[in-house]
Design a protein around this motif. Structure first.
Motif, PDB file in Angstrom:
ATOM      1  N   THR A  47       0.821  -1.197   0.000  1.00  0.00           N
ATOM      2  CA  THR A  47       0.000   0.000   0.000  1.00  0.00           C
ATOM      3  C   THR A  47       0.861   1.255   0.000  1.00  0.00           C
ATOM      4  OG1 THR A  47      -1.695  -1.185   1.222  1.00  0.00           O
ATOM      5  CG2 THR A  47      -1.861   1.191   1.194  1.00  0.00           C
ATOM      6  N   GLU A  48       1.940   1.228   0.772  1.00  0.00           N
ATOM      7  CA  GLU A  48       2.849   2.379   0.838  1.00  0.00           C
ATOM      8  C   GLU A  48       3.522   2.615  -0.508  1.00  0.00           C
ATOM      9  OE1 GLU A  48       7.030   3.372   3.011  1.00  0.00           O
ATOM     10  OE2 GLU A  48       5.487   2.420   4.242  1.00  0.00           O
ATOM     11  N   HIS A  49       3.999   1.546  -1.142  1.00  0.00           N
ATOM     12  CA  HIS A  49       4.642   1.676  -2.448  1.00  0.00           C
ATOM     13  C   HIS A  49       3.636   2.092  -3.520  1.00  0.00           C
ATOM     14  CE1 HIS A  49       8.541   0.329  -1.193  1.00  0.00           C
ATOM     15  NE2 HIS A  49       8.041  -0.790  -0.661  1.00  0.00           N
ATOM     16  N   SER A  50       2.418   1.598  -3.411  1.00  0.00           N
ATOM     17  CA  SER A  50       1.377   1.981  -4.370  1.00  0.00           C
ATOM     18  C   SER A  50       1.047   3.460  -4.244  1.00  0.00           C
ATOM     19  CB  SER A  50       0.109   1.163  -4.136  1.00  0.00           C
ATOM     20  OG  SER A  50       0.348  -0.200  -4.358  1.00  0.00           O
ATOM     21  N   ALA A  51       0.977   3.946  -3.023  1.00  0.00           N
ATOM     22  CA  ALA A  51       0.676   5.365  -2.814  1.00  0.00           C
ATOM     23  C   ALA A  51       1.791   6.238  -3.376  1.00  0.00           C
ATOM     24  CB  ALA A  51       0.482   5.645  -1.335  1.00  0.00           C
ATOM     25  N   GLU A  52       3.035   5.814  -3.176  1.00  0.00           N
ATOM     26  CA  GLU A  52       4.167   6.565  -3.727  1.00  0.00           C
ATOM     27  C   GLU A  52       4.127   6.556  -5.249  1.00  0.00           C
ATOM     28  OE1 GLU A  52       7.731   4.913  -2.148  1.00  0.00           O
ATOM     29  OE2 GLU A  52       7.263   5.471  -0.085  1.00  0.00           O
ATOM     30  N   ALA A  53       3.821   5.405  -5.829  1.00  0.00           N
ATOM     31  CA  ALA A  53       3.756   5.296  -7.286  1.00  0.00           C
ATOM     32  C   ALA A  53       2.634   6.155  -7.843  1.00  0.00           C
ATOM     33  CB  ALA A  53       3.568   3.836  -7.700  1.00  0.00           C
ATOM     34  N   ILE A  54       1.501   6.154  -7.182  1.00  0.00           N
ATOM     35  CA  ILE A  54       0.363   6.962  -7.642  1.00  0.00           C
ATOM     36  C   ILE A  54       0.689   8.444  -7.536  1.00  0.00           C
ATOM     37  CG2 ILE A  54      -2.004   7.632  -7.074  1.00  0.00           C
ATOM     38  CD1 ILE A  54      -2.529   4.674  -6.442  1.00  0.00           C
ATOM     39  N   ASP A  55       1.324   8.852  -6.436  1.00  0.00           N
ATOM     40  CA  ASP A  55       1.728  10.253  -6.292  1.00  0.00           C
ATOM     41  C   ASP A  55       2.716  10.658  -7.375  1.00  0.00           C
ATOM     42  OD1 ASP A  55       0.112  10.588  -4.097  1.00  0.00           O
ATOM     43  OD2 ASP A  55       1.731  10.270  -2.626  1.00  0.00           O
ATOM     44  N   SER A  56       3.660   9.767  -7.672  1.00  0.00           N
ATOM     45  CA  SER A  56       4.641  10.043  -8.727  1.00  0.00           C
ATOM     46  C   SER A  56       3.950  10.186 -10.083  1.00  0.00           C
ATOM     47  CB  SER A  56       5.670   8.920  -8.780  1.00  0.00           C
ATOM     48  OG  SER A  56       6.533   9.092  -9.876  1.00  0.00           O
ATOM     49  N   LEU A  57       3.029   9.279 -10.369  1.00  0.00           N
ATOM     50  CA  LEU A  57       2.303   9.343 -11.640  1.00  0.00           C
ATOM     51  C   LEU A  57       1.455  10.608 -11.738  1.00  0.00           C
ATOM     52  CD1 LEU A  57       1.170   5.647 -12.152  1.00  0.00           C
ATOM     53  CD2 LEU A  57       2.811   6.935 -13.525  1.00  0.00           C
ATOM     54  N   CYS A  58       0.821  10.987 -10.645  1.00  0.00           N
ATOM     55  CA  CYS A  58      -0.010  12.193 -10.651  1.00  0.00           C
ATOM     56  C   CYS A  58       0.831  13.438 -10.901  1.00  0.00           C
ATOM     57  CB  CYS A  58      -0.782  12.324  -9.335  1.00  0.00           C
ATOM     58  SG  CYS A  58      -2.159  11.172  -9.187  1.00  0.00           S
ATOM     59  N   SER A  59       1.994  13.511 -10.272  1.00  0.00           N
ATOM     60  CA  SER A  59       2.848  14.682 -10.477  1.00  0.00           C
ATOM     61  C   SER A  59       3.390  14.718 -11.901  1.00  0.00           C
ATOM     62  CB  SER A  59       3.987  14.706  -9.463  1.00  0.00           C
ATOM     63  OG  SER A  59       4.858  13.612  -9.663  1.00  0.00           O
ATOM     64  N   ARG A  60       3.752  13.554 -12.461  1.00  0.00           N
ATOM     65  CA  ARG A  60       4.233  13.510 -13.846  1.00  0.00           C
ATOM     66  C   ARG A  60       3.121  13.882 -14.824  1.00  0.00           C
ATOM     67  NH1 ARG A  60       6.831   7.789 -14.398  1.00  0.00           N
ATOM     68  NH2 ARG A  60       6.748   8.382 -16.587  1.00  0.00           N
ATOM     69  N   PHE A  61       1.904  13.412 -14.540  1.00  0.00           N
ATOM     70  CA  PHE A  61       0.771  13.756 -15.395  1.00  0.00           C
ATOM     71  C   PHE A  61       0.485  15.245 -15.354  1.00  0.00           C
ATOM     72  CE2 PHE A  61      -3.830  14.431 -15.913  1.00  0.00           C
ATOM     73  CZ  PHE A  61      -3.966  14.002 -17.220  1.00  0.00           C
ATOM     74  N   ALA A  62       0.544  15.844 -14.178  1.00  0.00           N
ATOM     75  CA  ALA A  62       0.306  17.288 -14.051  1.00  0.00           C
ATOM     76  C   ALA A  62       1.362  18.082 -14.814  1.00  0.00           C
ATOM     77  CB  ALA A  62       0.283  17.695 -12.584  1.00  0.00           C
ATOM     78  N   ALA A  63       2.615  17.637 -14.741  1.00  0.00           N
ATOM     79  CA  ALA A  63       3.691  18.320 -15.469  1.00  0.00           C
ATOM     80  C   ALA A  63       3.495  18.184 -16.980  1.00  0.00           C
ATOM     81  CB  ALA A  63       5.044  17.760 -15.055  1.00  0.00           C
ATOM     82  N   ALA A  64       3.124  17.000 -17.426  1.00  0.00           N
ATOM     83  CA  ALA A  64       2.877  16.781 -18.854  1.00  0.00           C
ATOM     84  C   ALA A  64       1.694  17.597 -19.341  1.00  0.00           C
ATOM     85  CB  ALA A  64       2.651  15.293 -19.136  1.00  0.00           C
ATOM     86  N   GLN A  65       0.666  17.684 -18.517  1.00  0.00           N
ATOM     87  CA  GLN A  65      -0.514  18.460 -18.885  1.00  0.00           C
ATOM     88  C   GLN A  65      -0.164  19.942 -18.997  1.00  0.00           C
ATOM     89  OE1 GLN A  65      -3.736  18.059 -16.099  1.00  0.00           O
ATOM     90  NE2 GLN A  65      -5.261  18.571 -17.642  1.00  0.00           N
TER      91      GLN A  65
END
Length: 77
Positions: free
Chosen positions: A7-25
């Motif tokens: 769960t901890e690693h999943s949350a980190e991965a999701i946060d990383s993906l969200c920040s990368r998506f926001a930057a790409a957007q």
């Protein structure tokens, strides 16, 4: 214990993906705004040129249309 780790690693991965998506957007939004400005400037320039030289513009359009028609006519035979 394993479930907490996953769960901890999943949350980190999701946060990383969200920040990368926001930057790409944000990059996409900037690129879109720049492209839109260039297209509008090109359209205004084209409009001004056509209004200044209507007969030459008409002759060019006729020539391009004739050329495209001949090329498409040759292709269909």
């Amino acid at each position: 214990m394993i479930a907490d780790s996953v769960t901890e690693h999943s949350a980190e991965a999701i946060d990383s993906l969200c920040s990368r998506f926001a930057a790409a957007q944000e990059r996409f939004t900037d690129a879109y705004a720049g492209a839109r400005k260039k297209v509008i400037a090109g359209a205004k320039y084209t409009d001004a040129t056509i209004r200044e030289n209507p007969y030459q513009s008409l002759a060019i359009a006729l020539g391009v249309g004739l050329l495209v028609g001949v090329l498409l006519g040759r292709r269909s035979k």
